[in-house]
Design a protein around this motif. Structure first.
Motif, mmCIF file in Angstrom:
data_model
loop_
_atom_site.group_PDB
_atom_site.id
_atom_site.type_symbol
_atom_site.label_atom_id
_atom_site.label_comp_id
_atom_site.label_asym_id
_atom_site.label_seq_id
_atom_site.Cartn_x
_atom_site.Cartn_y
_atom_site.Cartn_z
ATOM 1 N N SER A 287 -12.115 -5.355 -5.929
ATOM 2 C CA SER A 287 -12.374 -5.353 -4.492
ATOM 3 C C SER A 287 -13.582 -4.505 -4.126
ATOM 4 C CB SER A 287 -11.152 -4.844 -3.731
ATOM 5 O OG SER A 287 -10.888 -3.500 -4.089
ATOM 6 N N GLU A 288 -13.931 -3.542 -4.957
ATOM 7 C CA GLU A 288 -15.116 -2.722 -4.687
ATOM 8 C C GLU A 288 -16.346 -3.397 -5.271
ATOM 9 O OE1 GLU A 288 -15.449 0.600 -8.097
ATOM 10 O OE2 GLU A 288 -13.739 0.813 -6.756
ATOM 11 N N PRO A 289 -17.519 -3.204 -4.668
ATOM 12 C CA PRO A 289 -18.730 -3.861 -5.165
ATOM 13 C C PRO A 289 -19.128 -3.321 -6.537
ATOM 14 C CG PRO A 289 -19.261 -2.305 -3.416
ATOM 15 C CD PRO A 289 -17.769 -2.388 -3.494
ATOM 16 N N ALA A 290 -19.844 -4.150 -7.285
ATOM 17 C CA ALA A 290 -20.257 -3.769 -8.637
ATOM 18 C C ALA A 290 -21.269 -2.627 -8.596
ATOM 19 C CB ALA A 290 -20.846 -4.968 -9.357
ATOM 20 N N LEU A 291 -22.170 -2.655 -7.637
ATOM 21 C CA LEU A 291 -23.197 -1.614 -7.536
ATOM 22 C C LEU A 291 -23.057 -0.902 -6.202
ATOM 23 C CD1 LEU A 291 -26.337 -3.422 -8.917
ATOM 24 C CD2 LEU A 291 -24.949 -1.715 -10.050
ATOM 25 N N ARG A 292 -22.740 0.367 -6.270
ATOM 26 C CA ARG A 292 -22.661 1.191 -5.062
ATOM 27 C C ARG A 292 -23.983 1.929 -4.891
ATOM 28 N NH1 ARG A 292 -17.196 3.363 -7.213
ATOM 29 N NH2 ARG A 292 -18.733 4.497 -8.391
ATOM 30 N N PRO A 293 -24.270 2.407 -3.686
ATOM 31 C CA PRO A 293 -25.486 3.196 -3.493
ATOM 32 C C PRO A 293 -25.428 4.466 -4.335
ATOM 33 C CG PRO A 293 -24.495 2.624 -1.380
ATOM 34 C CD PRO A 293 -23.542 2.203 -2.433
ATOM 35 N N PRO A 294 -26.587 4.919 -4.829
ATOM 36 C CA PRO A 294 -26.577 6.136 -5.644
ATOM 37 C C PRO A 294 -26.174 7.352 -4.811
ATOM 38 C CG PRO A 294 -28.814 5.437 -5.212
ATOM 39 C CD PRO A 294 -27.914 4.373 -4.681
ATOM 40 N N ARG A 295 -25.426 8.254 -5.428
ATOM 41 C CA ARG A 295 -25.012 9.492 -4.768
ATOM 42 C C ARG A 295 -25.494 10.653 -5.615
ATOM 43 N NH1 ARG A 295 -18.890 9.374 -3.289
ATOM 44 N NH2 ARG A 295 -19.614 11.118 -2.057
#
Length: 76
Positions: free
Chosen positions: A11-19
């Protein structure tokens, strides 16, 4: 390995924004300041050569990281 793929939350995207943290930001700024100081002392031609090799290395590391994340979250 198949068990690890079953446990992924799709359910979560494969690529999240960098943190990153504030400490990481300060280390990056320090590294850039050191790079610019070295580039100022080397001259234009050698600065371009140094920048080219640093960009090649960064592109390799970023591409490998993105490819691994996408492969791990891919449907087969």
């Amino acid at each position: 390995m198949a068990l690890a793929r079953e446990q992924l939350d799709l359910s979560e995207p494969a690529l999240r924004p960098p943190r990153f943290s504030l400490r990481t930001l300060w280390l990056a700024i320090t590294a850039l300041c050191c790079l610019f100081a070295v580039m100022a002392s080397l001259g234009a031609l050698w600065s371009a050569v140094l920048l080219l090799f640093l960009c090649l290395g960064a592109a390799h590391v970023i591409g490998n990281s993105l490819g691994t994340k996408l492969r791990d979250h891919a449907d087969r």
